[in-house]
Design a protein around this motif. Structure first.
Motif, mmCIF file in Angstrom:
data_model
loop_
_atom_site.group_PDB
_atom_site.id
_atom_site.type_symbol
_atom_site.label_atom_id
_atom_site.label_comp_id
_atom_site.label_asym_id
_atom_site.label_seq_id
_atom_site.Cartn_x
_atom_site.Cartn_y
_atom_site.Cartn_z
ATOM 1 N N ARG A 83 -4.707 -24.438 -11.322
ATOM 2 C CA ARG A 83 -4.225 -24.059 -10.012
ATOM 3 C C ARG A 83 -3.844 -25.271 -9.180
ATOM 4 N NH1 ARG A 83 -8.635 -19.823 -8.014
ATOM 5 N NH2 ARG A 83 -7.797 -18.009 -9.040
ATOM 6 N N HIS A 94 -10.239 -8.948 3.628
ATOM 7 C CA HIS A 94 -11.378 -9.184 4.500
ATOM 8 C C HIS A 94 -10.984 -9.012 5.954
ATOM 9 C CE1 HIS A 94 -9.610 -13.088 3.815
ATOM 10 N NE2 HIS A 94 -10.245 -13.256 2.685
ATOM 11 N N GLU A 144 -4.970 -8.529 -0.300
ATOM 12 C CA GLU A 144 -4.934 -9.120 1.041
ATOM 13 C C GLU A 144 -3.539 -9.104 1.646
ATOM 14 O OE1 GLU A 144 -7.348 -12.513 1.379
ATOM 15 O OE2 GLU A 144 -8.726 -11.792 -0.139
ATOM 16 N N GLY A 156 -16.348 -11.013 1.007
ATOM 17 C CA GLY A 156 -16.053 -12.374 1.429
ATOM 18 C C GLY A 156 -15.128 -13.096 0.473
ATOM 19 N N SER A 157 -14.670 -14.263 0.921
ATOM 20 C CA SER A 157 -13.813 -15.086 0.079
ATOM 21 C C SER A 157 -14.570 -15.507 -1.170
ATOM 22 C CB SER A 157 -13.376 -16.336 0.830
ATOM 23 O OG SER A 157 -12.400 -16.013 1.770
ATOM 24 N N GLY A 158 -13.902 -15.465 -2.284
ATOM 25 C CA GLY A 158 -14.493 -15.947 -3.516
ATOM 26 C C GLY A 158 -15.510 -15.012 -4.134
ATOM 27 N N THR A 159 -15.558 -13.750 -3.677
ATOM 28 C CA THR A 159 -16.512 -12.809 -4.271
ATOM 29 C C THR A 159 -15.935 -12.103 -5.492
ATOM 30 O OG1 THR A 159 -15.778 -11.240 -2.604
ATOM 31 C CG2 THR A 159 -17.880 -12.319 -2.221
ATOM 32 N N GLY A 160 -14.708 -12.455 -5.850
ATOM 33 C CA GLY A 160 -14.141 -11.905 -7.079
ATOM 34 C C GLY A 160 -13.245 -10.707 -6.877
ATOM 35 N N LYS A 161 -12.728 -10.557 -5.655
ATOM 36 C CA LYS A 161 -11.854 -9.410 -5.398
ATOM 37 C C LYS A 161 -10.557 -9.516 -6.190
ATOM 38 C CE LYS A 161 -11.641 -10.042 -0.938
ATOM 39 N NZ LYS A 161 -12.319 -11.348 -0.857
ATOM 40 N N SER A 162 -9.937 -10.684 -6.130
ATOM 41 C CA SER A 162 -8.685 -10.847 -6.866
ATOM 42 C C SER A 162 -8.918 -10.749 -8.369
ATOM 43 C CB SER A 162 -8.044 -12.199 -6.536
ATOM 44 O OG SER A 162 -7.717 -12.272 -5.172
ATOM 45 N N VAL A 163 -10.029 -11.310 -8.820
ATOM 46 C CA VAL A 163 -10.349 -11.248 -10.250
ATOM 47 C C VAL A 163 -10.497 -9.800 -10.692
ATOM 48 C CG1 VAL A 163 -12.115 -11.791 -11.961
ATOM 49 C CG2 VAL A 163 -11.387 -13.535 -10.331
ATOM 50 N N ASN A 204 -19.665 -19.421 -14.372
ATOM 51 C CA ASN A 204 -19.416 -18.792 -13.075
ATOM 52 C C ASN A 204 -19.260 -17.277 -13.272
ATOM 53 O OD1 ASN A 204 -18.548 -18.043 -10.565
ATOM 54 N ND2 ASN A 204 -16.669 -19.243 -10.594
ATOM 55 N N PHE A 231 -16.222 -16.897 -15.731
ATOM 56 C CA PHE A 231 -15.458 -18.071 -16.143
ATOM 57 C C PHE A 231 -16.478 -19.155 -16.440
ATOM 58 C CE2 PHE A 231 -12.656 -15.779 -13.234
ATOM 59 C CZ PHE A 231 -11.549 -15.608 -14.034
ATOM 60 N N VAL A 275 -18.440 -14.077 -12.139
ATOM 61 C CA VAL A 275 -17.721 -13.581 -10.969
ATOM 62 C C VAL A 275 -17.962 -12.087 -10.764
ATOM 63 C CG1 VAL A 275 -15.472 -13.357 -9.885
ATOM 64 C CG2 VAL A 275 -15.990 -15.399 -11.214
ATOM 65 N N GLN A 312 -1.396 -11.698 -3.406
ATOM 66 C CA GLN A 312 -1.937 -12.366 -2.223
ATOM 67 C C GLN A 312 -0.911 -13.334 -1.629
ATOM 68 O OE1 GLN A 312 -5.865 -13.766 -2.969
ATOM 69 N NE2 GLN A 312 -6.186 -14.512 -0.904
HETATM 70 N N1 LIG Z 1 -8.279 -18.089 -13.642
HETATM 71 C C1 LIG Z 1 -9.492 -18.483 -13.209
HETATM 72 N N2 LIG Z 1 -10.180 -19.427 -13.900
HETATM 73 C C2 LIG Z 1 -11.387 -19.833 -13.487
HETATM 74 N N3 LIG Z 1 -12.012 -19.377 -12.394
HETATM 75 C C3 LIG Z 1 -11.394 -18.447 -11.654
HETATM 76 C C4 LIG Z 1 -10.094 -17.952 -12.024
HETATM 77 N N4 LIG Z 1 -9.717 -17.039 -11.120
HETATM 78 C C5 LIG Z 1 -10.724 -16.965 -10.227
HETATM 79 N N5 LIG Z 1 -11.735 -17.798 -10.542
HETATM 80 C C6 LIG Z 1 -13.003 -17.945 -9.812
HETATM 81 O O1 LIG Z 1 -13.488 -16.658 -9.510
HETATM 82 C C7 LIG Z 1 -14.059 -16.624 -8.220
HETATM 83 C C8 LIG Z 1 -13.505 -15.483 -7.425
HETATM 84 O O2 LIG Z 1 -12.136 -15.700 -7.170
HETATM 85 P P1 LIG Z 1 -11.206 -14.625 -6.495
HETATM 86 O O3 LIG Z 1 -9.835 -15.191 -6.433
HETATM 87 O O4 LIG Z 1 -11.365 -13.301 -7.152
HETATM 88 O O5 LIG Z 1 -11.809 -14.539 -5.036
HETATM 89 P P2 LIG Z 1 -11.432 -13.531 -3.885
HETATM 90 O O6 LIG Z 1 -12.582 -12.629 -3.705
HETATM 91 O O7 LIG Z 1 -10.105 -12.902 -4.159
HETATM 92 O O8 LIG Z 1 -11.341 -14.497 -2.653
HETATM 93 P P3 LIG Z 1 -10.231 -14.627 -1.502
HETATM 94 O O9 LIG Z 1 -10.626 -13.623 -0.494
HETATM 95 O O10 LIG Z 1 -10.404 -16.007 -1.015
HETATM 96 O O11 LIG Z 1 -8.909 -14.369 -2.137
HETATM 97 C C9 LIG Z 1 -13.843 -17.985 -7.619
HETATM 98 O O12 LIG Z 1 -15.054 -18.687 -7.727
HETATM 99 C C10 LIG Z 1 -12.800 -18.624 -8.485
HETATM 100 O O13 LIG Z 1 -13.036 -20.013 -8.594
#
Ligand SMILES: Nc1ncnc2c1ncn2[C@@H]1O[C@H](COP(=O)(O)OP(=O)(O)OP(=O)(O)O)[C@@H](O)[C@H]1O
Ligand SMILES: [Mg+2]
Lengths: 276, 255
Positions: free
Chosen positions: A243, B201, B168, B39-46, B18, B15, B20, B89
């Motif tokens: 990224r 969020h 988002e 919250g940010s980074g809670t894995g929503k996008s994942v 980590n 990952f 997620v 996003q």
């Molecule tokens: N392709 C990837 N490889 C490694 N780690 C990843 C990858 N995608 C996401 N992560 C990790 O997964 C965790 C969650 O990421 P994610 O993007 O789902 O957060 P989010 O909830 O969508 O946050 P935001 O609200 O900031 O978008 C983070 O710690 C991120 O570092």
């Protein structure tokens, strides 16, 4: 927090055996990492090549890449070829004149250009120009989620992004190198005639006498392989970019460095195959 | 209860070390809109990427119309993908194409529609999201962030997906523009009769576009219910989140 305290505990209890374990650990991790990388790269290559032959085909993308990779690389390859041909004539003349063997100049220029210098130098130049731009473009698309967007719009990125670049580079490099051969020999000819005082007729006939089909063909095959290498590594590093802007930069650098080294390695292997 | 369109059970994704997603269970009814907050980074996008098949979950099941999609072959995955639309996003507009080509992309390249026909639909969608038709000839880099969101929305609805994912949709926009986007989302989703799964969020956005709300924390759904129950959920995570308090069960890891 927990990770930290574990690490300090490990450091405290380290003895000679612990140290050895540490070394083996690191070694094992490195080997495993290497195997994993090679494995994932092989799978990537397999998929990419398979998608070159499976419909649907994106003709317009292919055309764009043919023009981008082929046509727009002409100036770079042409400049490289002409000056290489010229300097070859000059150098081999100063060298061979010590043995009164000036007659070999035409042959040296023709053979070195077609067999080695045109494909390798064109390959390296294209690695810098095309490999870098493929890697940067695809990495940017990866980082900005455009590749994911392709997938969600039912378009396979291997077919849409990678196959056209692979095909275009593999087809265009031999054509570029053929043009480079001609321009390079012409460069040598110009220097020989106007600078070194050769006669036009004898220089050309010497060139024709020494050149064999195999000399040219081997160079063109090399060119195709180099084109494939450049596009494949560009796509691979771009596609797997980390990224952020740093990821794009690293992908570009890795693409150029790895494809340049692969070109030199494969050049040796192919020369061995063709001429021994 | 109407029928379930999308169902996640026990979805896990890590990952490396980590972790997620730690067993996400989620269900969306057909034609309804579920918003996942967290919250940010809670894995929503994942989580969304797992549903879309862009990431492979480590374990668990994801069913679309009752069909298991984890571990599908590439061909069957393509079929499922046609039901999906995703607003990314960051917009994820193709910067090498004009706005209308972006909107028409799924129709032309994904569905093999003729260019003229697709262009007409694209222009129609561009005006439907409140942009003038001339914007169609600009490049994504030439338009503002708010306009990019609109174009992204137009691109999503152009292929008339059955399930739309919004990642988002309002972040980075001023409150008024965010509200405009929320309205557009509600309109477009209702027009298509689509099922929507959004993550955000932004609580104002969640209240506006949600029928149901679920809260994700440390890779698990800690609460879900009707949007009307949000303010009296009795769940301390939800309370802390919607009031934006620094102290409560959700603690920031000092990393
Ligand atoms: N392709 C990837 N490889 C490694 N780690 C990843 C990858 N995608 C996401 N992560 C990790 O997964 C965790 C969650 O990421 P994610 O993007 O789902 O957060 P989010 O909830 O969508 O946050 P935001 O609200 O900031 O978008 C983070 O710690 C991120 O570092
Ligand atoms: Mg996110």
């Amino acid at each position: 927090m927990t990770v930290h305290s574990k690490a300090t505990a490990q450091q405290k209890s380290i003895g000679p055996i612990g140290l050895a374990l540490h070394v083996f650990n690191a070694l094992g991790a490195a080997v495993l990492g290497f195997l994993e990388k090679t494995g994932s790269f092989s799978i990537f290559v397999g998929r990419a090549v398979a998608h070159c032959f499976m419909p649907p085909f994106f003709g317009k993308q292919l055309l764009r890449q043919l023009i981008d990779i082929g046509y727009y690389s002409l100036p770079v390859v042409g400049m490289t070829a002409i000056f290489t041909g010229m300097v070859l004539a000059l150098q081999s003349h100063t060298g061979f004149s010590r043995f009164n063997a000036e007659g070999a100049v035409a042959g040296v220029v023709a053979l070195s250009m077609t067999r080695e210098l045109a494909p390798v130098l064109a390959g390296l130049m294209v690695a810098g120009r095309v490999g870098a731009s493929i890697a940067a473009e695809i990495a940017t698309m990866r980082v900005t989620e455009q590749i994911d967007a392709l997938t969600t719009l039912s378009v396979n990125p291997f077919k849409y992004l990678i196959a056209p670049r692979l095909i275009a580079a593999t087809l265009m490099m031999p054509i570029l190198v053929l043009i480079g051969d001609i321009i390079g020999i012409f460069g040598g000819y110009v220097v020989a005639i106007y600078n070194l005082g050769f006669s036009q007729g004898s220089y050309l006939s010497q060139t024709w006498d020494i050149l064999e089909t195999m000399d040219v063909v081997s160079g063109l095959v090399k060119a195709g392989v180099f084109g494939f290498i450049v596009a494949m590594l560009g796509c691979y590093h771009g596609f797997n970019s980390q990224r952020g802007a740093q990821g794009v930069g690293a992908a570009t650098t890795n693409a150029v460095v790895s494809s340049s080294i692969m070109i030199l390695i494969f050049n040796y292997i192919l020369t061995q195959v063709f001429f021994s | 209860m109407s029928k379930t369109k999308l169902k996640l059970s026990g979805v896990r994704k890590a990952f490396g070390s980590n972790h997620v997603l730690n067993g996400v269970d989620l269900e969306v009814e057909s034609g309804k809109s579920l918003v996942v907050i967290g919250g940010s980074g809670t894995g929503k996008s994942v989580m969304l990427k797992c549903v879309l098949g862009l990431l492979q979950p480590d374990s668990g099941s994801i069913k679309v119309d009752g069909q298991e999609t984890v571990g599908l072959s590439a061909n069957d995955r393509g079929e499922v993908m046609r039901k999906f639309g995703m607003l990314f996003q960051g917009g994820a507009l193709f910067d090498s194409m004009t706005v209308w080509e972006n909107v028409a992309f799924g129709l032309i390249q994904g569905r093999g529609m003729a260019r003229n026909e697709a262009q007409a639909i694209a222009i129609e969608k561009i005006t439907a999201v409140g942009l003038s038709a001339d914007v169609g000839n600009l490049y994504p880099a030439e338009i503002s962030g708010g306009m990019q969101k609109r174009v992204g929305l137009a691109r999503v609805v152009a292929t008339a997906p059955e399930i739309i994912f919004f990642d988002e949709p309002t972040t980075g926009l001023d409150p008024i523009m965010a509200d405009v986007i929320n309205d557009l989302i509600v309109d477009q989703v209702n027009d298509l009769g689509a099922t929507a799964l959004s993550i955000t969020h932004d609580m104002a956005s969640a209240r506006k576009i949600a029928d149901y709300v679920a809260m994700i924390h440390e890779g698990q759904i800690v609460w879900h219910g009707k949007v009307g129950d949000l303010d009296h959920s009795g769940n301390e995570y939800v309370d802390q989140f919607i009031h934006g308090r620094a102290d409560g069960p959700i603690t920031r890891r000092a990393a």
